[in-house]
Scaffold this motif. Sequence first.
Motif, PDB file in Angstrom:
ATOM      1  N   THR A 124       0.822  -1.208   0.000  1.00  0.00           N
ATOM      2  CA  THR A 124       0.000   0.000   0.000  1.00  0.00           C
ATOM      3  C   THR A 124       0.853   1.253   0.000  1.00  0.00           C
ATOM      4  O   THR A 124       0.622   2.194  -0.772  1.00  0.00           O
ATOM      5  CB  THR A 124      -0.921   0.010   1.239  1.00  0.00           C
ATOM      6  N   LEU A 125       1.872   1.280   0.849  1.00  0.00           N
ATOM      7  CA  LEU A 125       2.718   2.465   0.934  1.00  0.00           C
ATOM      8  C   LEU A 125       3.459   2.716  -0.371  1.00  0.00           C
ATOM      9  O   LEU A 125       3.603   3.864  -0.816  1.00  0.00           O
ATOM     10  CB  LEU A 125       3.709   2.313   2.090  1.00  0.00           C
ATOM     11  N   LYS A 126       3.925   1.656  -1.011  1.00  0.00           N
ATOM     12  CA  LYS A 126       4.689   1.837  -2.242  1.00  0.00           C
ATOM     13  C   LYS A 126       3.820   2.293  -3.411  1.00  0.00           C
ATOM     14  O   LYS A 126       4.206   3.187  -4.175  1.00  0.00           O
ATOM     15  CB  LYS A 126       5.412   0.536  -2.596  1.00  0.00           C
ATOM     16  N   TYR A 148       1.533   5.846  -2.281  1.00  0.00           N
ATOM     17  CA  TYR A 148       2.215   7.042  -1.790  1.00  0.00           C
ATOM     18  C   TYR A 148       3.521   7.320  -2.537  1.00  0.00           C
ATOM     19  O   TYR A 148       4.406   7.988  -2.021  1.00  0.00           O
ATOM     20  CB  TYR A 148       2.468   6.925  -0.283  1.00  0.00           C
ATOM     21  N   ASP A 149       3.625   6.767  -3.724  1.00  0.00           N
ATOM     22  CA  ASP A 149       4.731   7.081  -4.633  1.00  0.00           C
ATOM     23  C   ASP A 149       6.098   6.654  -4.093  1.00  0.00           C
ATOM     24  O   ASP A 149       7.117   7.226  -4.461  1.00  0.00           O
ATOM     25  CB  ASP A 149       4.754   8.589  -4.944  1.00  0.00           C
ATOM     26  N   LEU A 150       6.123   5.642  -3.229  1.00  0.00           N
ATOM     27  CA  LEU A 150       7.391   5.138  -2.711  1.00  0.00           C
ATOM     28  C   LEU A 150       7.959   4.010  -3.570  1.00  0.00           C
ATOM     29  O   LEU A 150       9.025   3.484  -3.282  1.00  0.00           O
ATOM     30  CB  LEU A 150       7.213   4.646  -1.272  1.00  0.00           C
ATOM     31  N   LYS A 151       7.244   3.665  -4.614  1.00  0.00           N
ATOM     32  CA  LYS A 151       7.694   2.613  -5.518  1.00  0.00           C
ATOM     33  C   LYS A 151       8.791   3.124  -6.460  1.00  0.00           C
ATOM     34  O   LYS A 151       9.662   2.368  -6.892  1.00  0.00           O
ATOM     35  CB  LYS A 151       6.500   2.112  -6.340  1.00  0.00           C
ATOM     36  N   VAL A 207       8.520   9.161   3.381  1.00  0.00           N
ATOM     37  CA  VAL A 207       7.993   8.093   4.230  1.00  0.00           C
ATOM     38  C   VAL A 207       7.250   8.684   5.428  1.00  0.00           C
ATOM     39  O   VAL A 207       6.145   8.241   5.777  1.00  0.00           O
ATOM     40  CB  VAL A 207       9.126   7.161   4.706  1.00  0.00           C
ATOM     41  N   LYS A 208       7.842   9.679   6.076  1.00  0.00           N
ATOM     42  CA  LYS A 208       7.197  10.318   7.231  1.00  0.00           C
ATOM     43  C   LYS A 208       5.837  10.881   6.853  1.00  0.00           C
ATOM     44  O   LYS A 208       4.840  10.690   7.575  1.00  0.00           O
ATOM     45  CB  LYS A 208       8.097  11.425   7.781  1.00  0.00           C
ATOM     46  N   ARG A 209       5.772  11.575   5.715  1.00  0.00           N
ATOM     47  CA  ARG A 209       4.509  12.151   5.268  1.00  0.00           C
ATOM     48  C   ARG A 209       3.497  11.067   4.925  1.00  0.00           C
ATOM     49  O   ARG A 209       2.315  11.173   5.283  1.00  0.00           O
ATOM     50  CB  ARG A 209       4.769  13.043   4.057  1.00  0.00           C
ATOM     51  N   ILE A 235      -0.298  10.403   6.772  1.00  0.00           N
ATOM     52  CA  ILE A 235      -1.563  10.310   6.045  1.00  0.00           C
ATOM     53  C   ILE A 235      -2.198   8.940   6.276  1.00  0.00           C
ATOM     54  O   ILE A 235      -3.411   8.840   6.538  1.00  0.00           O
ATOM     55  CB  ILE A 235      -1.340  10.549   4.540  1.00  0.00           C
ATOM     56  N   TYR A 236      -1.398   7.896   6.176  1.00  0.00           N
ATOM     57  CA  TYR A 236      -1.902   6.530   6.330  1.00  0.00           C
ATOM     58  C   TYR A 236      -2.559   6.339   7.703  1.00  0.00           C
ATOM     59  O   TYR A 236      -3.650   5.786   7.811  1.00  0.00           O
ATOM     60  CB  TYR A 236      -0.755   5.535   6.155  1.00  0.00           C
ATOM     61  N   ASN A 237      -1.921   6.795   8.757  1.00  0.00           N
ATOM     62  CA  ASN A 237      -2.431   6.590  10.110  1.00  0.00           C
ATOM     63  C   ASN A 237      -3.619   7.477  10.454  1.00  0.00           C
ATOM     64  O   ASN A 237      -4.548   7.037  11.147  1.00  0.00           O
ATOM     65  CB  ASN A 237      -1.325   6.849  11.143  1.00  0.00           C
ATOM     66  N   ASN A 238      -3.600   8.711   9.975  1.00  0.00           N
ATOM     67  CA  ASN A 238      -4.533   9.714  10.489  1.00  0.00           C
ATOM     68  C   ASN A 238      -5.599  10.202   9.519  1.00  0.00           C
ATOM     69  O   ASN A 238      -6.599  10.771   9.961  1.00  0.00           O
ATOM     70  CB  ASN A 238      -3.736  10.932  10.982  1.00  0.00           C
ATOM     71  N   LYS A 239      -5.415   9.982   8.205  1.00  0.00           N
ATOM     72  CA  LYS A 239      -6.355  10.541   7.241  1.00  0.00           C
ATOM     73  C   LYS A 239      -6.961   9.517   6.292  1.00  0.00           C
ATOM     74  O   LYS A 239      -8.035   9.755   5.741  1.00  0.00           O
ATOM     75  CB  LYS A 239      -5.657  11.642   6.422  1.00  0.00           C
ATOM     76  N   ARG A 240      -6.265   8.419   6.069  1.00  0.00           N
ATOM     77  CA  ARG A 240      -6.728   7.461   5.064  1.00  0.00           C
ATOM     78  C   ARG A 240      -7.753   6.488   5.663  1.00  0.00           C
ATOM     79  O   ARG A 240      -7.420   5.673   6.517  1.00  0.00           O
ATOM     80  CB  ARG A 240      -5.546   6.653   4.527  1.00  0.00           C
TER      81      ARG A 240
END
Length: 242
Positions: free
Chosen positions: A174-176, A179-182, A195-197, A201-206
């Motif tokens: 999911t993160l990759k 969130y453009d980490l791929k 990664v921090k950003r 978002i993943y924890n608090n907004k998604r």
Amino acid sequence: MLDYTEQQSLRAYKGIKIGRDKFYRVMRINNLLVPKTKRFHITTDSKHRFFKYKNLIKNKVPSRPEQLWVSDITYIKTQSGHSYLVLFTEAYSKQIMGYKLASHIRTSLCVDALKMALKNRKYKNQKLIHHSDRGIQYCNPLYTSFAEQNGILMSMTEKYDPYENAIAERINRTLKYEYDLKRTIKNTKLAKKMVKRALEIYNNKRPHFSLKLNTPNFVHLNKNVDYHSYKRNKQNLGVLTI
């Protein structure tokens, strides 16, 4: 591949209601998904002399926050080589409790991430299981001693099967992809910021479908959602009792 925001927009179009997994199945049937690339960079070395712990969570699911943490190491591509990201995810709420990104893959990478996760605990008097693969970092006595000194019960996969650590594998993906980490990032410094950003978002907004469209942080604090398992065979699952 559509990102999460685009999927939400599509779902809202003309009242269409469809979950992420079904959406991907429809896309796959119609050959609309981008082909997956082969995993070519190995982050798990399980051929070592250190003690390997038993799987304490086989066919079991958590019933409360901070009963089970899952952890895994993945890699982030940079122009100067690979950086390595270790995550600690709270299995009940899917909240990421701790992480560390560095240009090395030594045991200290996991220790630092575990320290962050412990610092972020909300229910410190409850028993906790730590589940991971059998990688050398997790089996190293320097790591296991630190975990056990903090009252954590160690659990590990019995064989290489992504579904034995399904939550960790799914969150890595999911993160990759969302969130453009791929992609290949300029350097580790920029990767850390991204990664921090992404985790904020993943924890608090998604919102998560598995959490009834609540966020991980909300569920972690409110304990109000039935647990959703990613295992393929869900009929014979029991409940963790620690």
